[in-house]
Write an enzyme that holds these catalytic residues in place. Structure first.
Site, PDB file in Angstrom:
ATOM      1  N   PHE A 135       3.168   4.957  -9.317  1.00 51.62           N
ATOM      2  CA  PHE A 135       3.493   3.611  -9.157  1.00 51.62           C
ATOM      3  C   PHE A 135       2.330   2.859  -8.761  1.00 51.62           C
ATOM      4  CE2 PHE A 135       4.877  -0.094  -6.688  1.00 51.62           C
ATOM      5  CZ  PHE A 135       5.816  -0.494  -7.719  1.00 51.62           C
ATOM      6  N   ASP A 220      -5.584   4.731  -5.064  1.00 52.04           N
ATOM      7  CA  ASP A 220      -4.322   3.548  -4.716  1.00 52.04           C
ATOM      8  C   ASP A 220      -3.868   4.321  -3.415  1.00 52.04           C
ATOM      9  OD1 ASP A 220      -2.106   2.476  -3.958  1.00 52.04           O
ATOM     10  OD2 ASP A 220      -1.480   2.225  -5.994  1.00 52.04           O
ATOM     11  N   LYS A 249       0.112  -2.738   2.009  1.00 52.08           N
ATOM     12  CA  LYS A 249       1.210  -2.574   3.000  1.00 52.08           C
ATOM     13  C   LYS A 249       0.717  -2.724   4.583  1.00 52.08           C
ATOM     14  CE  LYS A 249       4.647  -0.366  -0.051  1.00 52.08           C
ATOM     15  NZ  LYS A 249       4.169  -0.156  -1.496  1.00 52.08           N
TER      16      LYS A 249
END
Ligand SMILES: *Cc1c(COP(=O)(O)O)cnc(C)c1O
Length: 391
Positions: A135, A220, A249
């Site tokens: 993702f 990532d 985040k």
């Protein structure tokens, strides 16, 4: 809350299946709804609120920044760039930082960087290898390298030149490499896909392939980075350094920020003025949030806490796994953990919510545990007790 929720559901595009609660404030590891009910938060706004809620140093920093500047655009320098960039450089080991407004935008920038790097060698060097089950975000480029068909299919055609290899299977990566491959992108631990850590052997293998073929390795670490796994970034656990590191985040503790970091070699051989930009990205308020987060991490030793509490959480979940037939697996590193169930996990998440415990699913059958990095033993015990009951 009921009235509010009904009205909000009429006003918003229905893209989320929200739980029926209206959150109002938070303190430490707890959130409170507008009717005063307390929730122990093992979701941390999806691995964002690592410093916990209501941190006074954070509030002071942002309030001070409001008295200076919120926004200037990237046409000018402002007083917050250097400290924020240096904070992330030190933690991430990368040489240069580009700031964005979200994770998916940071992925877009990383992909563009790799494309430019490849383009300067050979116009046809534009292909990416990404991983099944990965993702990377919801914008068109990030979606193009996201290995979950259901997310991609309704929006095709996406960007061309992407192939998907099996995670933790170096042979399948080898098979996909061509003379046109410019980048390989992967999460050192897959988050949304169900909490799957990479093996050290796999990461080292991919690094070696990239070195041999002058392919850029993009990690990532939007979810697994920024201290969550007990290391500043997860690459440091395996000592496998990427060429491009993507962050977001937790780096801004809830202000909408992201970033990608480049090695000096990549920075010198890719983006030049005019190639990439953003109006908001790296604005003073957002960067103050990053600098404040970095200094709170240091002051409160949050990475060390993630490591020790991660071990404790792991042991509690392993205990549960021994007792509960419904649990098939426990996976994760530090404070990014998951348990796989024999059944879909929607019911368990809902029951936990009713008991005042916030958990999130990952994939269809995994319960994910990503609490604030400030979490303490007694809070883990309390979570495990509730989980024990509902399972
Ligand atoms: C959350 C996430 C993203 C997307 O970040 P957004 O800020 O939601 O755009 C990308 N990659 C990973 C690994 C993530 O966990």
């Amino acid at each position: 809350m009921k009235e509010y929720i009904e009205a909000a559901n009429e006003a918003l595009v229905h893209t989320y299946n929200k739980l029926p609660v209206v959150l109002d404030k938070g303190e430490g590891s707890y959130l409170y709804d507008t009717e005063g009910k307390e929730y122990l938060d093992f979701s941390a706004g999806i691995a964002v609120s690592s410093i916990g809620y209501g941190n006074q140093d954070f509030k002071n920093a942002l309030t001070d920044q409001l008295d200076h500047l919120i926004h200037t655009s990237n046409l000018y320098h402002h007083s917050q760039s250097l400290e924020a960039a240096n904070g992330l450089r030190k933690l991430s080991g990368m040489d240069r930082i580009f700031f964005t407004n979200s994770g998916t935008e940071a992925i877009e920038g990383a992909l563009k960087t790799a494309r430019k790097y490849g383009f300067l060698k050979d116009e046809k060097k534009y292909e990416f290898i990404a991983m099944e089950n990965s993702f990377h975000g919801r914008t068109m480029g990030a979606l193009s390298v996201t290995g979950t068909k259901a997310y991609r299919e309704p929006f095709e055609p996406l960007i061309p030149g992407v192939s998907f290899a099996q995670y933790n299977d170096i042979e399948s990566v080898k098979e996909k490499i061509t003379n046109q491959t410019c980048g390989i992108i992967l999460e050192p631990m897959q988050g949304e896909g169900g909490i799957h850590p990479a093996t050290e052997e796999f990461l080292k293998g991919v690094r070696k392939l990239c070195d041999e073929k002058d392919i850029l390795l993009i990690f990532d670490e939007i979810q697994c980075g920024m201290g969550r796994c007990g290391y500043p970034f997860l690459w440091q656990k395996y000592n496998v350094k990427p060429d491009i590191l993507v962050m977001a985040k937790a780096i801004g503790s809830g202000l909408p920020v992201g970033a990608f970091g480049l090695t000096e070699h990549v920075a010198k051989n890719s983006l030049v003025p005019g190639d990439h930009g953003t109006t908001y990205g790296g604005n003073p308020l957002a960067l103050r949030a990053i600098s404040a987060t970095v200094s709170i991490f240091e002051k409160e030793k949050l990475i060390e806490n993630a490591k020790s509490m991660g071990k404790y959480l792991e042991s509690k979940l392993d205990e549960l796994k021994e007792e509960k037939e419904v649990i098939t697996d426990r996976r994760g590193v530090g404070l990014m953990q998951g348990i796989a169930l024999r059944t879909p996990v929607g019911d368990a998440v809902k029951k936990a919510f009713e008991r005042g415990l916030l958990l999130i699913a990952a994939g269809g059958n995994v319960i994910r545990f990503v609490p604030p990095l400030t979490i303490q033993k007694d809070e883990i015990d309390k979570m495990a007790e509730i989980l024990n009951d509902i399972l």
